[in-house]
Design a protein around this motif. Structure first.
Motif, PDB file in Angstrom:
ATOM      1  N   TYR A   1       0.825  -1.213   0.000  1.00 43.27           N
ATOM      2  CA  TYR A   1       0.000   0.000   0.000  1.00 43.27           C
ATOM      3  C   TYR A   1       0.860   1.264   0.000  1.00 43.27           C
ATOM      4  O   TYR A   1       0.469   2.288  -0.565  1.00 43.27           O
ATOM      5  CB  TYR A   1      -0.935   0.000   1.209  1.00 43.27           C
TER       6      TYR A   1
ATOM      7  N   THR B   1       1.707   2.508  -3.512  1.00 41.94           N
ATOM      8  CA  THR B   1       0.646   2.888  -4.437  1.00 41.94           C
ATOM      9  C   THR B   1       0.777   4.362  -4.820  1.00 41.94           C
ATOM     10  O   THR B   1       1.404   5.161  -4.118  1.00 41.94           O
ATOM     11  CB  THR B   1      -0.732   2.643  -3.811  1.00 41.94           C
TER      12      THR B   1
ATOM     13  N   ALA C   1      -5.725   0.310   4.231  1.00 46.90           N
ATOM     14  CA  ALA C   1      -5.082  -0.961   4.585  1.00 46.90           C
ATOM     15  C   ALA C   1      -5.681  -1.590   5.838  1.00 46.90           C
ATOM     16  O   ALA C   1      -5.310  -2.710   6.193  1.00 46.90           O
ATOM     17  CB  ALA C   1      -3.584  -0.745   4.791  1.00 46.90           C
TER      18      ALA C   1
END
Length: 326
Positions: free
Chosen positions: A219, A222, A247
């Motif tokens: 995450y 990203t 998350a």
């Protein structure tokens, strides 16, 4: 707006149907797993009648087997146990004749106490460290990941033996056996909780660290998180307002999956440390061929494991639905 509301409603209906199917499948898996456990116990050489009356000859064994109901067909005995389990009746032990529920009160309290300590340690220590390691990689986190990999590669009994050797034999900080003493509970002798709690925490923390670190790291890489860093936002703001909100569902799913992992390790660690919990009682019941106790403990462990995986799947599915609607 109408389209979003309709998507939410359809997603909720689909999620309800999916959850109902998972529950039904979980019930079927529970029945299959408990039947397999019952069959495996029956396949062991000897039975409770042999253990209790074997020294008195074959006639005494047959009489004991009839008195214990072991002469009934295997499937009939399994369905009799299953119907009792559903009603909350675990039967009586074949060795002492005491109700299984009464026999397991103290071991259950002991194991639940250890589990509570381990989960508190995971939530307060392992989880924050894992999130930080995934969000802010460094040399320390890479070394920690290597250590966690080594621990997870070790069998549970090796971790338990090493802990006993170092803390009890070398350092002398703890007793070799985690036994409260005659007539005492673990609450009256809290030092008995330290060794099994520490061993189980190490095992669970290592597994949780590797999984959560990898998830948070994914995450953190990203585009929206990188854009937040590039815009000049403080790392703390990016972590709590951009990374963790998305998350959180997968992290909760991984945390719930620690329950079956903890239960599996409990049997081994309690045996190694001689801690009088559910796992230690299970090994003793298997040695005595005490089927009601084995099935009572095994059925409860299978039920908790099934529920934990259904809950973990539900959290993951819920996250997918929310992401699809958004």
């Amino acid at each position: 707006m109408t389209s979003t509301a309709e998507n939410t409603r359809h997603a909720g209906q689909s999620l309800g149907a999916w959850l109902a199917w998972r529950v039904l499948r979980g019930i079927g898996l529970f029945a299959c797993a408990t039947l397999a456990l019952f069959a495996l116990v029956q396949a062991l050489p000897g039975d409770a009648a042999t253990v209790s009356a074997g020294r008195h000859g074959e006639a005494a064994v047959e009489a004991a087997r009839e008195a214990m109901g072991l002469d009934a067909p295997v499937l009939a005995r399994y369905f009799d146990w299953l119907s009792g389990f559903v009603r909350g009746d675990l039967g009586t032990t074949l060795v002492t004749g005491v109700p299984v529920s009464q026999t397991l009160i103290t071991p259950v309290i002991s194991t639940l106490t250890v589990a509570a300590i381990v989960f508190a340690g995971l939530f307060l220590i392992a989880l924050p460290v894992s999130i930080y390691a995934g969000a802010r990689p460094s040399r320390f986190t890479r070394v920690s990941h290597g250590l966690a990999t080594i621990v997870t590669a070790m069998p549970e009994f090796v971790v338990g033996i090493l802990a006993v050797f170092v803390l009890a034999q070398v350092l002398g900080w703890l007793p070799v056996l985690s036994v409260p003493g005659p007539g005492r509970t673990v609450w009256q002798a809290p030092t008995a909780l330290i060794m099994p709690s520490l061993c189980l925490w190490i095992l669970c923390a290592a597994s949780l660290f590797r999984r959560v670190r990898a998830l948070v790291s994914t995450y953190a890489n990203t585009a929206y998180v990188k854009d937040a860093y590039l815009s000049g936002l403080p790392p703390r703001t990016v972590l709590f307002h951009h990374l963790l909100p998305t998350a959180s569902y997968p992290i909760c799913q991984l945390f719930v999956q620690m329950i079956p992992y903890l239960l599996g390790g409990t049997v081994v660690i309690e045996t190694v440390t001689s801690f009088p919990g559910v796992g230690y009682s299970l090994i003793g019941a298997i040695n005595n061929r005490d089927v009601p106790v084995v099935m009572g403990i095994g059925g409860a462990l299978i039920a908790v494991t099934t529920i934990a995986y259904i809950l973990a799947d539900f959290i993951g599915k819920r996250f997918e639905r929310i992401a699809a609607v958004i």
